[in-house]
Design a protein around this motif. Structure first.
Motif, PDB file in Angstrom:
ATOM      1  N   ILE A   3       0.865  -1.185   0.000  1.00 28.49           N
ATOM      2  CA  ILE A   3       0.000   0.000   0.000  1.00 28.49           C
ATOM      3  C   ILE A   3       0.895   1.226   0.000  1.00 28.49           C
ATOM      4  CG2 ILE A   3      -1.733   1.248   1.307  1.00 28.49           C
ATOM      5  CD1 ILE A   3      -2.654  -1.383   2.466  1.00 28.49           C
ATOM      6  N   ALA A   4       0.582   2.152  -0.857  1.00 29.72           N
ATOM      7  CA  ALA A   4       1.373   3.372  -0.963  1.00 29.72           C
ATOM      8  C   ALA A   4       1.183   4.233   0.287  1.00 29.72           C
ATOM      9  CB  ALA A   4       0.964   4.142  -2.206  1.00 29.72           C
ATOM     10  N   GLN A   5       2.185   5.025   0.584  1.00 29.77           N
ATOM     11  CA  GLN A   5       2.144   5.910   1.743  1.00 29.77           C
ATOM     12  C   GLN A   5       0.946   6.859   1.672  1.00 29.77           C
ATOM     13  OE1 GLN A   5       3.754   5.827   4.468  1.00 29.77           O
ATOM     14  NE2 GLN A   5       5.344   4.367   3.942  1.00 29.77           N
ATOM     15  N   GLU A   6       0.602   7.299   0.492  1.00 30.07           N
ATOM     16  CA  GLU A   6      -0.542   8.206   0.322  1.00 30.07           C
ATOM     17  C   GLU A   6      -1.838   7.513   0.735  1.00 30.07           C
ATOM     18  OE1 GLU A   6      -0.322   9.295  -3.768  1.00 30.07           O
ATOM     19  OE2 GLU A   6       1.417  10.574  -3.453  1.00 30.07           O
ATOM     20  N   GLN A   7      -1.979   6.234   0.389  1.00 34.07           N
ATOM     21  CA  GLN A   7      -3.175   5.476   0.741  1.00 34.07           C
ATOM     22  C   GLN A   7      -3.248   5.272   2.263  1.00 34.07           C
ATOM     23  OE1 GLN A   7      -2.452   2.083  -1.813  1.00 34.07           O
ATOM     24  NE2 GLN A   7      -4.166   2.687  -3.151  1.00 34.07           N
ATOM     25  N   ILE A   8      -2.108   5.001   2.868  1.00 36.10           N
ATOM     26  CA  ILE A   8      -2.056   4.823   4.327  1.00 36.10           C
ATOM     27  C   ILE A   8      -2.460   6.119   5.019  1.00 36.10           C
ATOM     28  CG2 ILE A   8      -0.519   4.430   6.294  1.00 36.10           C
ATOM     29  CD1 ILE A   8       1.027   2.455   4.507  1.00 36.10           C
ATOM     30  N   ALA A   9      -1.959   7.240   4.526  1.00 32.61           N
ATOM     31  CA  ALA A   9      -2.298   8.538   5.111  1.00 32.61           C
ATOM     32  C   ALA A   9      -3.786   8.828   4.962  1.00 32.61           C
ATOM     33  CB  ALA A   9      -1.471   9.645   4.465  1.00 32.61           C
ATOM     34  N   ALA A  10      -4.363   8.520   3.805  1.00 30.75           N
ATOM     35  CA  ALA A  10      -5.785   8.737   3.570  1.00 30.75           C
ATOM     36  C   ALA A  10      -6.624   7.864   4.504  1.00 30.75           C
ATOM     37  CB  ALA A  10      -6.142   8.468   2.117  1.00 30.75           C
ATOM     38  N   ILE A  11      -6.222   6.600   4.653  1.00 34.90           N
ATOM     39  CA  ILE A  11      -6.944   5.684   5.543  1.00 34.90           C
ATOM     40  C   ILE A  11      -6.855   6.185   6.989  1.00 34.90           C
ATOM     41  CG2 ILE A  11      -6.910   3.352   6.525  1.00 34.90           C
ATOM     42  CD1 ILE A  11      -6.016   2.374   3.706  1.00 34.90           C
ATOM     43  N   ALA A  12      -5.687   6.632   7.398  1.00 36.22           N
ATOM     44  CA  ALA A  12      -5.495   7.151   8.762  1.00 36.22           C
ATOM     45  C   ALA A  12      -6.362   8.385   8.994  1.00 36.22           C
ATOM     46  CB  ALA A  12      -4.032   7.468   9.002  1.00 36.22           C
ATOM     47  N   GLU A  13      -6.433   9.264   8.013  1.00 39.56           N
ATOM     48  CA  GLU A  13      -7.262  10.477   8.132  1.00 39.56           C
ATOM     49  C   GLU A  13      -8.724  10.124   8.333  1.00 39.56           C
ATOM     50  OE1 GLU A  13      -7.197  13.882   5.413  1.00 39.56           O
ATOM     51  OE2 GLU A  13      -5.037  13.501   5.218  1.00 39.56           O
ATOM     52  N   VAL A  14      -9.216   9.185   7.535  1.00 38.65           N
ATOM     53  CA  VAL A  14     -10.609   8.754   7.639  1.00 38.65           C
ATOM     54  C   VAL A  14     -10.866   8.117   9.003  1.00 38.65           C
ATOM     55  CG1 VAL A  14     -12.318   7.140   6.722  1.00 38.65           C
ATOM     56  CG2 VAL A  14     -10.944   8.505   5.152  1.00 38.65           C
ATOM     57  N   ALA A  15      -9.935   7.288   9.462  1.00 39.43           N
ATOM     58  CA  ALA A  15     -10.092   6.621  10.761  1.00 39.43           C
ATOM     59  C   ALA A  15     -10.106   7.635  11.897  1.00 39.43           C
ATOM     60  CB  ALA A  15      -8.979   5.603  10.962  1.00 39.43           C
ATOM     61  N   ILE A  16      -9.218   8.616  11.840  1.00 44.58           N
ATOM     62  CA  ILE A  16      -9.160   9.647  12.876  1.00 44.58           C
ATOM     63  C   ILE A  16     -10.438  10.486  12.861  1.00 44.58           C
ATOM     64  CG2 ILE A  16      -7.994  11.784  13.567  1.00 44.58           C
ATOM     65  CD1 ILE A  16      -5.346  10.389  12.697  1.00 44.58           C
ATOM     66  N   ALA A  17     -10.917  10.847  11.686  1.00 46.16           N
ATOM     67  CA  ALA A  17     -12.149  11.631  11.577  1.00 46.16           C
ATOM     68  C   ALA A  17     -13.333  10.862  12.164  1.00 46.16           C
ATOM     69  CB  ALA A  17     -12.416  12.006  10.123  1.00 46.16           C
ATOM     70  N   LYS A  18     -13.398   9.579  11.858  1.00 40.69           N
ATOM     71  CA  LYS A  18     -14.489   8.746  12.380  1.00 40.69           C
ATOM     72  C   LYS A  18     -14.393   8.628  13.905  1.00 40.69           C
ATOM     73  CE  LYS A  18     -18.091   6.156  11.935  1.00 40.69           C
ATOM     74  NZ  LYS A  18     -19.375   6.734  11.582  1.00 40.69           N
ATOM     75  N   PHE A  19     -13.175   8.446  14.418  1.00 37.95           N
ATOM     76  CA  PHE A  19     -12.954   8.365  15.861  1.00 37.95           C
ATOM     77  C   PHE A  19     -13.408   9.653  16.547  1.00 37.95           C
ATOM     78  CE2 PHE A  19     -10.214   9.186  19.546  1.00 37.95           C
ATOM     79  CZ  PHE A  19     -10.555   8.106  20.338  1.00 37.95           C
ATOM     80  N   ASN A  20     -13.015  10.803  16.005  1.00 34.78           N
ATOM     81  CA  ASN A  20     -13.419  12.098  16.571  1.00 34.78           C
ATOM     82  C   ASN A  20     -14.932  12.271  16.537  1.00 34.78           C
ATOM     83  OD1 ASN A  20     -10.807  12.813  17.195  1.00 34.78           O
ATOM     84  ND2 ASN A  20     -10.478  13.912  15.263  1.00 34.78           N
ATOM     85  N   GLU A  21     -15.561  11.844  15.459  1.00 35.58           N
ATOM     86  CA  GLU A  21     -17.020  11.925  15.324  1.00 35.58           C
ATOM     87  C   GLU A  21     -17.708  11.080  16.402  1.00 35.58           C
ATOM     88  OE1 GLU A  21     -20.252  10.222  12.180  1.00 35.58           O
ATOM     89  OE2 GLU A  21     -18.486  11.202  11.316  1.00 35.58           O
ATOM     90  N   LEU A  22     -17.192   9.880  16.637  1.00 32.29           N
ATOM     91  CA  LEU A  22     -17.767   8.994  17.653  1.00 32.29           C
ATOM     92  C   LEU A  22     -17.585   9.564  19.060  1.00 32.29           C
ATOM     93  CD1 LEU A  22     -16.727   5.495  16.244  1.00 32.29           C
ATOM     94  CD2 LEU A  22     -19.030   6.492  16.299  1.00 32.29           C
TER      95      LEU A  22
END
Length: 172
Positions: A3-22
């Motif tokens: 997995i490219a670093q860009e994809q990992i960063a995008a996945i991490a961003e989405v996960a963090i956003a979801k965590f903050n929302e919860l």
């Protein structure tokens, strides 16, 4: 397949956003529970007050007596456990009465609008005779909607007094 670093960063961003929302949803739920509990306590204030007054009159049983009572389910309860429950109810009502006095003092320092909110709370929940929004509006020479807003603000203030800083609505 890597997995490219860009994809990992995008996945991490989405996960963090979801965590903050919860986390925000959980804070909102806690606040809603506190407001709900405050409304329930205030709504039942008159009934609890009458119950406590009757309880005070009937508590002629000396400490240490261990009479047993049989419940409909044939379970034995000692009078001591019932007395503890009554004592907790009395303590809770004393606390609520004290917080109402604190709220009154705060409102008197804040001015006429705050006093109107305090009086709206009294007329709607505390006084022996409950008044409607319409009656409160006429009494204070405001609209019915203003009486509703005043009560809502008073409930928020009482929630803070009942639950401390946990009663504050945190808006980030």
């Amino acid at each position: 397949m890597s997995i490219a670093q860009e994809q990992i960063a995008a996945i991490a961003e989405v996960a963090i956003a979801k965590f903050n929302e919860l986390q925000q949803e959980e804070k909102t739920k806690k606040q809603d529970r506190r407001l709900f509990n405050t409304r329930i306590l205030l709504k039942n204030y008159r009934h609890l007050k009458v119950y406590c007054d009757e309880m005070k009159e009937s508590m002629n049983i000396e400490d240490g007596e261990q009479e047993e009572i049989i419940t409909p389910e044939k379970e034995y309860l000692t009078l001591e456990s019932i007395k503890r429950s009554e004592a907790r109810t009395l303590a809770m009502m004393r606390f609520i009465d004290n917080m109402i006095k604190v709220y009154e003092m705060d409102c008197k320092h804040l001015g006429a609008e705050a006093v109107r909110r305090y009086e709206t709370l009294l007329h709607f929940y505390i006084n022996d005779e409950k008044m409607t929004y319409a009656e409160i509006a006429v009494l204070h020479n405001v609209s019915e909607r203003t009486a509703q807003r005043d009560l809502k603000e008073a409930i928020h203030s009482m929630s803070v007094l009942f639950f401390g800083t946990d009663g504050l609505r945190l808006q980030l």
